[in-house]
Design a protein around this motif. Structure first.
Motif, PDB file in Angstrom:
ATOM      1  N   LEU A   1      21.116  -5.599 -14.595  1.00 60.46           N
ATOM      2  CA  LEU A   1      22.427  -5.330 -15.304  1.00 60.46           C
ATOM      3  C   LEU A   1      22.154  -5.146 -16.643  1.00 60.46           C
ATOM      4  O   LEU A   1      22.968  -4.485 -17.126  1.00 60.46           O
ATOM      5  CB  LEU A   1      23.183  -6.902 -15.436  1.00 60.46           C
ATOM      6  CG  LEU A   1      24.024  -7.540 -14.099  1.00 60.46           C
ATOM      7  CD1 LEU A   1      24.310  -8.838 -14.137  1.00 60.46           C
ATOM      8  CD2 LEU A   1      25.134  -6.541 -14.124  1.00 60.46           C
ATOM      9  N   ALA A   2      21.295  -5.693 -17.656  1.00 60.83           N
ATOM     10  CA  ALA A   2      21.138  -5.151 -18.807  1.00 60.83           C
ATOM     11  C   ALA A   2      20.541  -3.915 -19.180  1.00 60.83           C
ATOM     12  O   ALA A   2      20.173  -3.584 -20.268  1.00 60.83           O
ATOM     13  CB  ALA A   2      20.376  -6.472 -19.743  1.00 60.83           C
TER      14      ALA A   2
ATOM     15  N   ARG B   1      19.743  -6.161 -25.567  1.00 56.96           N
ATOM     16  CA  ARG B   1      19.916  -5.866 -24.134  1.00 56.96           C
ATOM     17  C   ARG B   1      19.445  -7.110 -23.433  1.00 56.96           C
ATOM     18  O   ARG B   1      19.894  -7.708 -22.447  1.00 56.96           O
ATOM     19  CB  ARG B   1      19.355  -4.632 -23.623  1.00 56.96           C
ATOM     20  CG  ARG B   1      20.473  -3.526 -23.999  1.00 56.96           C
ATOM     21  CD  ARG B   1      19.566  -2.218 -23.982  1.00 56.96           C
ATOM     22  NE  ARG B   1      19.223  -1.789 -22.868  1.00 56.96           N
ATOM     23  CZ  ARG B   1      18.013  -0.616 -22.555  1.00 56.96           C
ATOM     24  NH1 ARG B   1      17.798  -0.053 -23.729  1.00 56.96           N
ATOM     25  NH2 ARG B   1      17.762  -0.491 -21.594  1.00 56.96           N
TER      26      ARG B   1
ATOM     27  N   ASN C   1      26.367   2.121 -21.255  1.00 53.61           N
ATOM     28  CA  ASN C   1      26.052   1.164 -19.989  1.00 53.61           C
ATOM     29  C   ASN C   1      26.422  -0.226 -20.243  1.00 53.61           C
ATOM     30  O   ASN C   1      26.857  -0.918 -19.430  1.00 53.61           O
ATOM     31  CB  ASN C   1      24.284   1.297 -19.946  1.00 53.61           C
ATOM     32  CG  ASN C   1      23.748   2.657 -19.281  1.00 53.61           C
ATOM     33  OD1 ASN C   1      24.578   3.535 -18.863  1.00 53.61           O
ATOM     34  ND2 ASN C   1      22.448   2.817 -19.501  1.00 53.61           N
ATOM     35  N   THR C   2      26.285  -0.712 -21.350  1.00 50.87           N
ATOM     36  CA  THR C   2      26.559  -2.250 -21.954  1.00 50.87           C
ATOM     37  C   THR C   2      28.172  -2.125 -21.674  1.00 50.87           C
ATOM     38  O   THR C   2      28.676  -3.087 -21.105  1.00 50.87           O
ATOM     39  CB  THR C   2      26.460  -2.470 -23.241  1.00 50.87           C
ATOM     40  OG1 THR C   2      24.836  -2.546 -23.251  1.00 50.87           O
ATOM     41  CG2 THR C   2      26.888  -3.873 -23.374  1.00 50.87           C
TER      42      THR C   2
ATOM     43  N   ASP D   1      30.031  -0.595 -19.559  1.00 52.77           N
ATOM     44  CA  ASP D   1      30.125  -0.726 -18.002  1.00 52.77           C
ATOM     45  C   ASP D   1      30.024  -2.293 -17.518  1.00 52.77           C
ATOM     46  O   ASP D   1      30.771  -2.541 -16.700  1.00 52.77           O
ATOM     47  CB  ASP D   1      29.276   0.179 -17.308  1.00 52.77           C
ATOM     48  CG  ASP D   1      29.633   1.682 -17.492  1.00 52.77           C
ATOM     49  OD1 ASP D   1      30.792   1.949 -18.018  1.00 52.77           O
ATOM     50  OD2 ASP D   1      28.738   2.570 -17.360  1.00 52.77           O
ATOM     51  N   VAL D   2      28.751  -2.611 -17.830  1.00 53.57           N
ATOM     52  CA  VAL D   2      28.544  -3.992 -17.756  1.00 53.57           C
ATOM     53  C   VAL D   2      29.840  -5.104 -18.028  1.00 53.57           C
ATOM     54  O   VAL D   2      30.211  -5.772 -17.254  1.00 53.57           O
ATOM     55  CB  VAL D   2      27.184  -4.770 -18.352  1.00 53.57           C
ATOM     56  CG1 VAL D   2      27.160  -6.202 -17.932  1.00 53.57           C
ATOM     57  CG2 VAL D   2      26.044  -3.861 -17.790  1.00 53.57           C
TER      58      VAL D   2
ATOM     59  N   LEU E   1      24.019 -13.506 -19.344  1.00 53.61           N
ATOM     60  CA  LEU E   1      24.741 -13.421 -18.007  1.00 53.61           C
ATOM     61  C   LEU E   1      23.908 -14.055 -17.077  1.00 53.61           C
ATOM     62  O   LEU E   1      24.418 -14.136 -15.783  1.00 53.61           O
ATOM     63  CB  LEU E   1      24.517 -11.836 -17.758  1.00 53.61           C
ATOM     64  CG  LEU E   1      25.559 -10.841 -18.613  1.00 53.61           C
ATOM     65  CD1 LEU E   1      25.345  -9.291 -18.143  1.00 53.61           C
ATOM     66  CD2 LEU E   1      26.873 -11.187 -18.280  1.00 53.61           C
TER      67      LEU E   1
END
Length: 292
Positions: free
Chosen positions: A114-115, A135, A165-166, A168-169, A142
């Protein structure tokens, strides 16, 4: 999911937070914005149960975080500006050690994926860059599948790809129904992620509301270089001039630009440096703190 009513917190004679109120709903990203020292981190620390409010009412998941810190911590995740790691543990070992203290924790590999750190699992923490450590902070926040997630400057030090990307998480976590309270100095980040926001200055909320509606209600701007020999009164729209740059603030900058271009064509003028901007969070932020 988060309810704050009249929150006040002081450190000695210094009032860090002065009677603020806001709330955040399930599945919502709420951005708490402001310059350094505005009171954002103190607010998060009260919500997470690390600090006790001096006055006001605070509820997270219906619980008082000061009185039921354990109940709140089981169902929330937090990513503070700085976290302490053991530098000689690997990334995977760090997550494994946190899993021992986290109920219903995600598998280590899932949290690292995820990270965006799965490929760094065998790397010692001291060998990580600053952005990679952020990250890792995110992976730990999480771990417990939080219903409420506090993110304090989450992408500081990250490269552009890691930032996106973060984002998106964060969107994915919110889409699952979790509530996210975000602080960030990257206003483009807040504008992209947040459903609603509040701007703090000197411990008070000076502006706030739904992100889209708030920005839609703000004036945009059209700017251009005032042609030689003309004064502001010669322009068909009300403008202010700094140097030779004329600026018109308007609710419909596209229409204003069309009117200016038609006027310039009739006069045989060329509008150099023409720039058309809709309202941005940066404009609202600067206006809010300047008038606080």
């Amino acid at each position: 999911m988060i309810q704050v009513n009249g929150l006040t917190k002081s450190y000695g004679d210094f009032p860090a937070v002065k009677g603020i109120s806001f709330e955040a709903a399930p599945g919502e990203v709420f951005a708490l914005l402001g310059r350094n020292g505005a009171g954002k981190t103190t607010t998060i620390e009260v919500l997470a149960g690390f600090q006790r409010a001096d006055a006001g009412e605070v509820r997270v998941l219906g619980l008082d975080p000061a009185r039921d810190r354990r109940g709140v911590r089981r169902r929330t995740g937090i990513m503070l500006q700085e976290a302490g790691f053991f530098p000689d543990l690997t990334v995977a070992q760090t997550v494994d050690s946190w899993r021992d203290f986290t109920s219903a924790a995600r598998p280590t590999g899932e949290a690292l994926e995820l990270a965006g750190l799965l490929d760094r699992a065998p790397t010692k923490v001291r060998q990580l860059s600053g952005g990679e450590k952020r990250r890792l902070d995110l992976a730990l926040a999480l771990l417990g599948r939080p219903e409420v997630l506090f993110l304090d400057e989450p992408t500081t030090g990250m490269d552009p790809e890691a930032r996106r990307n973060t984002w998106d998480v964060v969107r994915g976590i919110a889409a699952s129904g979790a509530t996210i309270l975000l602080t960030t100095h990257y206003l483009d980040e807040a504008q992209r992620l947040a459903d609603r926001m509040a701007i703090m200055d000197h411990g008070e909320i000076v502006a706030g509301g739904g992100m889209a509606d708030t920005l839609a209600a703000q004036a945009g701007r059209v700017s251009f270089e005032l042609p030689t020999g003309l004064s502001p009164g010669d322009v068909p729209l009300a403008v202010t001039v700094a140097g030779r740059v004329a600026t018109c603030r308007t609710e419909d900058p596209d229409l204003a630009a069309q009117e200016l271009l038609s006027w310039a064509a009739e006069k045989g003028l060329r509008l150099r440096g023409l720039e058309v901007r809709t309202a941005s969070l940066e404009d609202l932020f600067l206006e809010g703190v300047d008038h606080a």
